[in-house]
Design an enzyme around this catalytic site. Structure first.
Site, PDB file in Angstrom:
ATOM      1  N   CYS A   1       3.153   6.576   7.332  1.00 54.16           N
ATOM      2  CA  CYS A   1       2.513   6.040   6.132  1.00 54.16           C
ATOM      3  C   CYS A   1       1.823   4.707   6.466  1.00 54.16           C
ATOM      4  O   CYS A   1       2.441   3.833   7.063  1.00 54.16           O
ATOM      5  CB  CYS A   1       3.564   5.823   5.046  1.00 54.16           C
ATOM      6  SG  CYS A   1       2.958   4.822   3.694  1.00 54.16           S
TER       7      CYS A   1
ATOM      8  N   CYS B   1       5.633   5.822  -1.339  1.00 58.25           N
ATOM      9  CA  CYS B   1       4.383   5.709  -2.108  1.00 58.25           C
ATOM     10  C   CYS B   1       4.351   6.743  -3.231  1.00 58.25           C
ATOM     11  O   CYS B   1       3.563   6.615  -4.152  1.00 58.25           O
ATOM     12  CB  CYS B   1       3.168   5.957  -1.230  1.00 58.25           C
ATOM     13  SG  CYS B   1       2.958   4.780   0.092  1.00 58.25           S
TER      14      CYS B   1
ATOM     15  N   HIS C   1       2.302  -9.673  -9.574  1.00 58.96           N
ATOM     16  CA  HIS C   1       2.540  -9.247 -10.959  1.00 58.96           C
ATOM     17  C   HIS C   1       2.269 -10.397 -11.919  1.00 58.96           C
ATOM     18  O   HIS C   1       1.633 -10.241 -12.962  1.00 58.96           O
ATOM     19  CB  HIS C   1       3.994  -8.807 -11.159  1.00 58.96           C
ATOM     20  CG  HIS C   1       4.405  -7.621 -10.345  1.00 58.96           C
ATOM     21  ND1 HIS C   1       5.499  -7.651  -9.510  1.00 58.96           N
ATOM     22  CD2 HIS C   1       3.881  -6.383 -10.228  1.00 58.96           C
ATOM     23  CE1 HIS C   1       5.642  -6.466  -8.925  1.00 58.96           C
ATOM     24  NE2 HIS C   1       4.666  -5.682  -9.340  1.00 58.96           N
TER      25      HIS C   1
ATOM     26  N   HIS D   1       3.947   1.957   4.479  1.00 59.20           N
ATOM     27  CA  HIS D   1       5.363   1.751   4.781  1.00 59.20           C
ATOM     28  C   HIS D   1       5.730   1.913   6.252  1.00 59.20           C
ATOM     29  O   HIS D   1       6.808   1.503   6.670  1.00 59.20           O
ATOM     30  CB  HIS D   1       6.228   2.709   3.953  1.00 59.20           C
ATOM     31  CG  HIS D   1       6.114   2.444   2.479  1.00 59.20           C
ATOM     32  ND1 HIS D   1       5.243   3.116   1.664  1.00 59.20           N
ATOM     33  CD2 HIS D   1       6.738   1.531   1.708  1.00 59.20           C
ATOM     34  CE1 HIS D   1       5.349   2.648   0.442  1.00 59.20           C
ATOM     35  NE2 HIS D   1       6.234   1.687   0.434  1.00 59.20           N
TER      36      HIS D   1
ATOM     37  N   LYS E   1       7.693  -7.845   1.980  1.00 52.92           N
ATOM     38  CA  LYS E   1       9.144  -7.944   2.017  1.00 52.92           C
ATOM     39  C   LYS E   1       9.646  -7.977   3.448  1.00 52.92           C
ATOM     40  O   LYS E   1      10.591  -8.687   3.762  1.00 52.92           O
ATOM     41  CB  LYS E   1       9.762  -6.755   1.266  1.00 52.92           C
ATOM     42  CG  LYS E   1      10.230  -7.157  -0.128  1.00 52.92           C
ATOM     43  CD  LYS E   1      10.809  -5.973  -0.862  1.00 52.92           C
ATOM     44  CE  LYS E   1       9.716  -5.203  -1.589  1.00 52.92           C
ATOM     45  NZ  LYS E   1      10.172  -3.970  -2.207  1.00 52.92           N
TER      46      LYS E   1
ATOM     47  N   LYS F   1      -0.841 -11.568   4.409  1.00 53.91           N
ATOM     48  CA  LYS F   1      -0.273 -10.866   3.270  1.00 53.91           C
ATOM     49  C   LYS F   1       1.213 -11.192   3.070  1.00 53.91           C
ATOM     50  O   LYS F   1       1.940 -11.378   4.036  1.00 53.91           O
ATOM     51  CB  LYS F   1      -0.417  -9.363   3.506  1.00 53.91           C
ATOM     52  CG  LYS F   1      -1.104  -8.631   2.363  1.00 53.91           C
ATOM     53  CD  LYS F   1      -1.224  -7.139   2.672  1.00 53.91           C
ATOM     54  CE  LYS F   1      -1.010  -6.325   1.405  1.00 53.91           C
ATOM     55  NZ  LYS F   1      -1.115  -4.894   1.591  1.00 53.91           N
TER      56      LYS F   1
ATOM     57  N   HIS G   1       6.946  -9.900  -8.249  1.00 48.81           N
ATOM     58  CA  HIS G   1       6.431 -10.855  -7.264  1.00 48.81           C
ATOM     59  C   HIS G   1       5.228 -11.589  -7.855  1.00 48.81           C
ATOM     60  O   HIS G   1       4.821 -11.339  -8.995  1.00 48.81           O
ATOM     61  CB  HIS G   1       6.122 -10.165  -5.942  1.00 48.81           C
ATOM     62  CG  HIS G   1       5.142  -9.034  -6.059  1.00 48.81           C
ATOM     63  ND1 HIS G   1       3.824  -9.225  -6.393  1.00 48.81           N
ATOM     64  CD2 HIS G   1       5.295  -7.695  -5.907  1.00 48.81           C
ATOM     65  CE1 HIS G   1       3.201  -8.066  -6.416  1.00 48.81           C
ATOM     66  NE2 HIS G   1       4.079  -7.116  -6.148  1.00 48.81           N
TER      67      HIS G   1
ATOM     68  N   CYS H   1       4.522  10.665   1.497  1.00 45.04           N
ATOM     69  CA  CYS H   1       5.367   9.475   1.673  1.00 45.04           C
ATOM     70  C   CYS H   1       6.141   9.276   0.388  1.00 45.04           C
ATOM     71  O   CYS H   1       5.554   9.068  -0.671  1.00 45.04           O
ATOM     72  CB  CYS H   1       4.556   8.220   1.982  1.00 45.04           C
ATOM     73  SG  CYS H   1       5.605   6.739   1.933  1.00 45.04           S
TER      74      CYS H   1
HETATM   75 ZN   LIG Z   1       4.280   4.908   1.879  1.00 51.99          ZN
END
Ligand SMILES: [Zn+2]
Length: 491
Positions: free
Chosen positions: A144, A130, A22, A147, A296, A293, A19, A127
């Site tokens: 989490c 993660c 990166h 997530h 996805k 932010k 993305h 998680c």
């Molecule tokens: Zn997570």
């Protein structure tokens, strides 16, 4: 002795395609690597992918692939990004590279031999996405925080790294090396967390098999972070070869979300293994959209390969390096790329090159005239300031300064009106062409493709650090005006 400069990006976890974040981290690091090469230093620049762990194992299963097939494909996407964006790495390291795996085992063994590894039992809220355990207080209603999925209570035998033992040494190290955590404003938060107490770190898992087996107990696989951090020394062939020349790294460029791993865990691992810590860790900000932010789940993730195809890699690089103060969060909008592209790259820079080359064709037979650069123009270039900006990782300020000089060159042509001059034309045109050559060299770390074309059209060819001074453009050289450097865009 030639100065060395070793710079790294974080290695990317290829569970999904690259993305913009990166691409941004690689671009800033690339501009710094190119800058130091330009100064004649010996540079090593590494980037790569972090390929082990449970999450990859699961993603691969979902995609009906073996983990190996999956990481081969995903890692290729990151390499493609590097190619399209002109990321001039010296090594693209993958944690599945056999030499990296060997170095990881070697360093684990050193830490083990030091007495810093013991077998215990880990129980925690985990998680899997993660790949980390969370404290109850950090979860959101048991989910989490990243997530939003339920953290699972996991208990497993695990080897632990005695990180607590290094708390004092680490705090002393921070004290003695005030420039270790950059920007310096980020330091206090990390130091305070360390002062609250360092806990031992669980460094092995039995819950997955896609990883590096421990040399002392092959049922256990190395915790992905312990494995990943080691890439910085394996990339330079620890303990031999380039390691001797380039370690300690001058800077690890990373995002805020992984600062604890780099500023705390990594130095403690190195203390234990008897290896000097890196000189600095630079923590950059996040790139956000005006609406917040990128994620996805929101479906608003910007694809860097799509951007470079549509706008050209130079223009996207230029925008990121020019608009976002390094170390701060930045806002991404396509119209901002277009604005910078049109106003500075097309109007100021491209136009100047074209103007000067046309004038040289008309008045000097297409050859660089015999003259020296007008000192009244040369003083407009503040090389010292640009150098200082780059030492402080302030690419936005360095670029602003270079662009000021380009603007001064345009103003110089406007003021001197060389098309009206007789006799003094040569001095004005030489000054402008030689200044363009200087601008091209200075811009080469940021917009490498355009800089190369500029030098070629000026008949200047490749350059070394001694070319970064005025009056180095050779009289009599044929210019080669080519296609327009940056076409204005409507988008
Ligand atoms: Zn997570």
């Amino acid at each position: 002795m030639v100065k060395k400069f070793y710079i790294t990006t974080a290695i990317d976890y290829p569970s999904a395609r690259p993305h913009l974040g990166h691409a941004y981290e690689k671009t800033v690091s690339d501009s710094l690597a190119r800058w130091h090469r330009l100064l004649g230093e010996e540079v090593f620049f590494s980037t790569g992918t972090d390929e082990h762990g449970l999450k990859i194992q699961r993603k691969a299963r979902q995609a009906k692939k073996t983990p190996r097939e999956f990481v081969d494909e995903m890692s290729a996407e990151f390499k493609k990004l590097c190619a399209e964006w002109d990321i001039s790495f010296d090594r693209f390291i993958r944690t599945t590279d056999p030499d990296h795996e060997e170095v990881s085992r070697k360093i684990f063994q050193k830490v083990f031999d030091k007495g810093d590894i013991y077998l215990g039992e880990y129980e925690g809220l985990y998680c899997a996405d993660c790949e980390q355990y969370y404290l109850e207080k950090d979860l959101v209603n048991g989910n989490c925080p990243v997530h939003g999925t339920k953290a699972e209570l996991v208990r497993e035998p695990s080897y632990f790294f005695r990180m607590s033992k290094y708390q004092k040494q680490l705090l002393d190290f921070f004290e003695k090396n005030p420039g270790f955590i950059l920007p310096r404003a980020r330091k206090a938060e990390i130091v305070n967390r360390v002062k609250e107490g360092l806990r031992d770190l669980s460094v092995s898992r039995t819950s997955f098999s896609w990883g590096i087996a421990l040399p002392n107990d092959p049922k256990h696989f190395l915790y992905v972070w312990f494995d990943a951090l080691i890439n910085y020394v394996s990339a330079v062939d620890y303990p031999k070869g380039n390691f001797k020349k380039f370690w300690p790294a001058d800077v690890h460029v990373i995002g805020t979300d992984i600062s604890w791993f780099h500023c705390v865990i990594w130095p403690c691992m190195l203390f234990s293994a008897g290896i000097e810590p890196p000189k600095s860790v630079f923590i950059h900000g996040f790139i956000k959209l005006p609406s917040g932010k990128m994620s996805k789940s929101k479906g608003n993730v910007v694809d860097p390969l799509d951007l470079s195809t549509r706008f050209g890699s130079d223009s996207v690089r230029y925008f990121l390096l020019r608009d976002i103060p390094f170390g701060e969060d930045g806002v991404f909008e396509e119209r901002l790329i277009v604005e910078r592209h049109n106003s500075e790259l097309a109007n100021e820079l491209g136009n100047l090159l074209n103007r000067v080359l046309v004038l040289i064709e008309k008045n000097c037979n297409g050859e660089i005239p015999q003259a020296t650069t007008d000192s009244a123009l040369a003083v407009k270039l503040n090389l010292k300031k640009i150098q200082t900006n780059m030492e402080r990782f302030e690419t936005h300020l360095a670029l602003a300064e270079i662009m000021n000089f380009v603007k001064a060159c345009n103003a110089y042509i406007n003021e001197k009106e060389p098309w009206k001059l007789t006799g003094k034309q040569q001095k004005v045109l030489y000054s402008a062409a030689d200044s363009l050559r200087m601008a091209a060299i200075l811009l080469s770390p940021f917009v490498p493709r355009a800089a190369g074309k500029m030098l070629e059209q000026l008949g200047a060819g490749p350059f070394g650090k001694n070319d970064l001074q005025f009056n180095k453009l050779k009289a009599g050289t044929k210019t080669k005006r080519g296609e327009v450097l940056f076409k204005k865009t409507e988008k």
